[in-house]
Design a protein around this motif. Structure first.
Motif, PDB file in Angstrom:
ATOM      1  N   GLU A 167     118.335 -14.146 -18.484  1.00  0.00           N
ATOM      2  CA  GLU A 167     118.730 -13.309 -17.345  1.00  0.00           C
ATOM      3  C   GLU A 167     120.237 -13.083 -17.391  1.00  0.00           C
ATOM      4  O   GLU A 167     121.015 -14.036 -17.488  1.00  0.00           O
ATOM      5  CB  GLU A 167     118.348 -13.995 -16.030  1.00  0.00           C
ATOM      6  N   PRO A 168     120.690 -11.819 -17.339  1.00  0.00           N
ATOM      7  CA  PRO A 168     122.121 -11.535 -17.396  1.00  0.00           C
ATOM      8  C   PRO A 168     122.860 -12.190 -16.225  1.00  0.00           C
ATOM      9  O   PRO A 168     122.407 -12.112 -15.068  1.00  0.00           O
ATOM     10  CB  PRO A 168     122.195 -10.018 -17.295  1.00  0.00           C
ATOM     11  N   GLN A 169     123.972 -12.841 -16.531  1.00  0.00           N
ATOM     12  CA  GLN A 169     124.777 -13.501 -15.509  1.00  0.00           C
ATOM     13  C   GLN A 169     126.113 -12.806 -15.290  1.00  0.00           C
ATOM     14  O   GLN A 169     126.445 -12.422 -14.186  1.00  0.00           O
ATOM     15  CB  GLN A 169     125.019 -14.966 -15.925  1.00  0.00           C
ATOM     16  N   ARG A 170     126.886 -12.655 -16.360  1.00  0.00           N
ATOM     17  CA  ARG A 170     128.196 -12.028 -16.251  1.00  0.00           C
ATOM     18  C   ARG A 170     128.711 -11.760 -17.664  1.00  0.00           C
ATOM     19  O   ARG A 170     128.086 -12.140 -18.647  1.00  0.00           O
ATOM     20  CB  ARG A 170     129.169 -12.945 -15.509  1.00  0.00           C
ATOM     21  N   VAL A 171     129.873 -11.129 -17.739  1.00  0.00           N
ATOM     22  CA  VAL A 171     130.540 -10.924 -19.016  1.00  0.00           C
ATOM     23  C   VAL A 171     131.419 -12.129 -19.294  1.00  0.00           C
ATOM     24  O   VAL A 171     132.125 -12.630 -18.411  1.00  0.00           O
ATOM     25  CB  VAL A 171     131.377  -9.634 -18.999  1.00  0.00           C
ATOM     26  N   ALA A 172     131.376 -12.617 -20.529  1.00  0.00           N
ATOM     27  CA  ALA A 172     132.148 -13.800 -20.890  1.00  0.00           C
ATOM     28  C   ALA A 172     133.651 -13.529 -20.813  1.00  0.00           C
ATOM     29  O   ALA A 172     134.111 -12.408 -21.049  1.00  0.00           O
ATOM     30  CB  ALA A 172     131.778 -14.243 -22.305  1.00  0.00           C
ATOM     31  N   ARG A 173     134.430 -14.577 -20.511  1.00  0.00           N
ATOM     32  CA  ARG A 173     135.885 -14.436 -20.433  1.00  0.00           C
ATOM     33  C   ARG A 173     136.523 -14.345 -21.809  1.00  0.00           C
ATOM     34  O   ARG A 173     137.525 -13.668 -22.004  1.00  0.00           O
ATOM     35  CB  ARG A 173     136.481 -15.624 -19.679  1.00  0.00           C
ATOM     36  N   GLU A 174     135.925 -15.061 -22.790  1.00  0.00           N
ATOM     37  CA  GLU A 174     136.569 -15.137 -24.106  1.00  0.00           C
ATOM     38  C   GLU A 174     136.261 -13.938 -25.007  1.00  0.00           C
ATOM     39  O   GLU A 174     136.896 -13.762 -26.049  1.00  0.00           O
ATOM     40  CB  GLU A 174     136.158 -16.422 -24.833  1.00  0.00           C
ATOM     41  N   ALA A 175     135.277 -13.127 -24.623  1.00  0.00           N
ATOM     42  CA  ALA A 175     134.920 -11.955 -25.425  1.00  0.00           C
ATOM     43  C   ALA A 175     134.082 -11.022 -24.560  1.00  0.00           C
ATOM     44  O   ALA A 175     133.426 -11.467 -23.613  1.00  0.00           O
ATOM     45  CB  ALA A 175     134.125 -12.383 -26.665  1.00  0.00           C
ATOM     46  N   PRO A 176     134.105  -9.715 -24.879  1.00  0.00           N
ATOM     47  CA  PRO A 176     133.323  -8.751 -24.071  1.00  0.00           C
ATOM     48  C   PRO A 176     131.839  -8.799 -24.425  1.00  0.00           C
ATOM     49  O   PRO A 176     131.274  -7.846 -24.962  1.00  0.00           O
ATOM     50  CB  PRO A 176     133.965  -7.417 -24.438  1.00  0.00           C
ATOM     51  N   VAL A 177     131.221  -9.944 -24.156  1.00  0.00           N
ATOM     52  CA  VAL A 177     129.799 -10.108 -24.426  1.00  0.00           C
ATOM     53  C   VAL A 177     129.095 -10.583 -23.164  1.00  0.00           C
ATOM     54  O   VAL A 177     129.697 -11.238 -22.300  1.00  0.00           O
ATOM     55  CB  VAL A 177     129.549 -11.118 -25.574  1.00  0.00           C
ATOM     56  N   LEU A 178     127.810 -10.271 -23.102  1.00  0.00           N
ATOM     57  CA  LEU A 178     127.017 -10.635 -21.941  1.00  0.00           C
ATOM     58  C   LEU A 178     126.567 -12.082 -22.044  1.00  0.00           C
ATOM     59  O   LEU A 178     126.113 -12.528 -23.097  1.00  0.00           O
ATOM     60  CB  LEU A 178     125.800  -9.713 -21.869  1.00  0.00           C
ATOM     61  N   ILE A 179     126.683 -12.810 -20.970  1.00  0.00           N
ATOM     62  CA  ILE A 179     126.158 -14.173 -20.908  1.00  0.00           C
ATOM     63  C   ILE A 179     124.757 -14.116 -20.298  1.00  0.00           C
ATOM     64  O   ILE A 179     124.548 -13.557 -19.225  1.00  0.00           O
ATOM     65  CB  ILE A 179     127.060 -15.089 -20.067  1.00  0.00           C
ATOM     66  N   LEU A 180     123.788 -14.702 -21.023  1.00  0.00           N
ATOM     67  CA  LEU A 180     122.412 -14.767 -20.547  1.00  0.00           C
ATOM     68  C   LEU A 180     122.068 -16.200 -20.185  1.00  0.00           C
ATOM     69  O   LEU A 180     122.409 -17.129 -20.900  1.00  0.00           O
ATOM     70  CB  LEU A 180     121.439 -14.285 -21.622  1.00  0.00           C
ATOM     71  N   ARG A 181     121.391 -16.361 -19.087  1.00  0.00           N
ATOM     72  CA  ARG A 181     120.852 -17.670 -18.716  1.00  0.00           C
ATOM     73  C   ARG A 181     119.440 -17.771 -19.276  1.00  0.00           C
ATOM     74  O   ARG A 181     118.580 -16.940 -18.982  1.00  0.00           O
ATOM     75  CB  ARG A 181     120.826 -17.817 -17.192  1.00  0.00           C
ATOM     76  N   TRP A 182     119.209 -18.766 -20.110  1.00  0.00           N
ATOM     77  CA  TRP A 182     117.936 -18.905 -20.814  1.00  0.00           C
ATOM     78  C   TRP A 182     116.764 -18.877 -19.833  1.00  0.00           C
ATOM     79  O   TRP A 182     116.749 -19.561 -18.823  1.00  0.00           O
ATOM     80  CB  TRP A 182     117.933 -20.205 -21.600  1.00  0.00           C
TER      81      TRP A 182
END
Length: 359
Positions: free
Chosen positions: A46-61
């Motif tokens: 499930e999409p959570q937010r954009v990571a701080r260290e890179a412009p990538v999507l953080i997904l919660r498993w």
């Protein structure tokens, strides 16, 4: 009305009952699938937010699963439609191979997965993002594979396994995904044994279509056909000319050119006019992954009854593919689902004009 749904030629009266009858007669026939097995992995998040260290999507498993892909998916589809199935393929000496064997055993599919410690089993890992409130979408795919052919003892074992499987089958599927199973000696052994048996060989090749001349049928999609003829296919006449060219180049009796939402075009070596079969689409298309495996499995199963049933077998393949693309991921459809769909279907089939040079 869009061009996709306008009548492309003269309407031909073909009843869905022909495909239904063919499906019943084909139950329990033996289909050998020889080709590249793939383990398809799905990781859901499930999409959570954009990571701080890179412009990538953080997904919660949110879960994961593994399914049979490639030639193993063709085997699974043939089995789900009611065939007895034997799978022959090349894998590594790893957990992914163990998992593929377990999946085949769960589905009652006989298999000879020849292990090569010098290569990995082909694995496609798909990362899929979504939630209960949104549509799940694939955001990344990571593939692991080895394209080279095996040699030595491994190749000898593959050749013998392919020969044995083809020698007892009612139809043979050659499923090439660029992962090394169908080396020329393996291909030749399977085709020679099938010819001696009188069993039709049906080819689905992602990268080497022109290497499989002399089969009974081939099922390229639009992209594969474009690559083989060296030009884009845009209007109906392009497809007719390309289909007739490939029919001759491959020296096959039947060419089924699959066209996604536009259905499929059928070409025959016996001089019959090409046919355009409009797509069976009862529901919204969800995922086209593995649809080609479904097409070739249904087509091959229908041809076990007899090569003269090519059109009915294509109808069967059209319905099966239309059902499978409404499912998420690499999937199968059952004989029961296909029977139900055929009962309520009126096929749209059109005869197409021959190109001038082959009239």
């Amino acid at each position: 009305m869009s061009e996709t749904h306008s009548a492309p030629g003269e309407r031909v009266d073909v009843a869905a009952s022909q495909a239904a009858s063919l499906l019943e007669r084909a139950q329990g026939r033996l289909v050998a699938v020889i080709g590249d097995p793939i383990l398809d992995r799905y990781v859901y998040g499930e999409p959570q937010r954009v990571a701080r260290e890179a412009p990538v999507l953080i997904l919660r498993w949110a879960g994961d699963e593994e399914r049979a892909g490639g030639a193993a998916n063709a085997a699974a589809n043939a089995s789900a439609l009611g065939a007895r199935v034997e799978l022959v393929g090349l894998v590594g000496q790893d957990r992914a191979a163990d998992r593929l064997e377990a999946l085949m055993e769960q589905q009652g599919i006989a298999h000879t997965l020849v292990r090569d410690a010098g290569r990995p089993t082909t694995v496609k890992t798909r990362y899929v993002a979504g939630s209960r409130q949104t549509v799940w979408q694939q955001v990344l795919r990571l593939d692991r594979w080895e394209a080279s052919f095996a040699g030595g003892e491994v190749l000898a074992r593959l050749v013998e396994a392919a020969r044995l499987a083809a020698s007892r089958a009612d139809a043979v599927i050659l499923s090439e995904y660029g992962a090394g199973t169908l080396a020329p000696p393996v291909r030749d052994a399977a085709m020679e044994a099938a010819k001696a048996r009188g069993a039709p060989v049906v080819v689905d090749s992602r990268y080497r279509l022109l290497d499989f001349g002399g089969a009974f049928a081939a099922t390229p999609n639009t992209g594969e056909a474009e690559h083989a003829v060296g030009r884009p296919l845009r209007v109906e006449q392009d497809f007719v000319e390309a289909g007739q060219k490939l029919l001759a180049k491959l020296d096959v009796h039947l060419l089924v050119l699959t066209r996604g939402e536009e259905g499929m075009s059928l070409f025959f070596r016996d001089g019959r006019r090409p046919l355009r079969l409009m797509a069976y689409r009862p529901r919204e298309v969800y995922d086209v992954s593995g649809a080609g495996d479904t097409v070739i499995s249904a087509l091959a199963l229908g041809l076990t009854v007899g090569e003269e049933h090519a059109v009915a077998a294509a109808l069967l393949a059209d319905v099966a593919a239309g059902l499978v693309v409404a499912k998420r991921g690499v999937a199968t459809v059952s004989a029961g689902e296909v029977r139900e769909a055929l009962e309520a279907w009126a096929p749209e089939v059109y005869a197409l004009p021959m190109p001038r040079e082959v009239r």
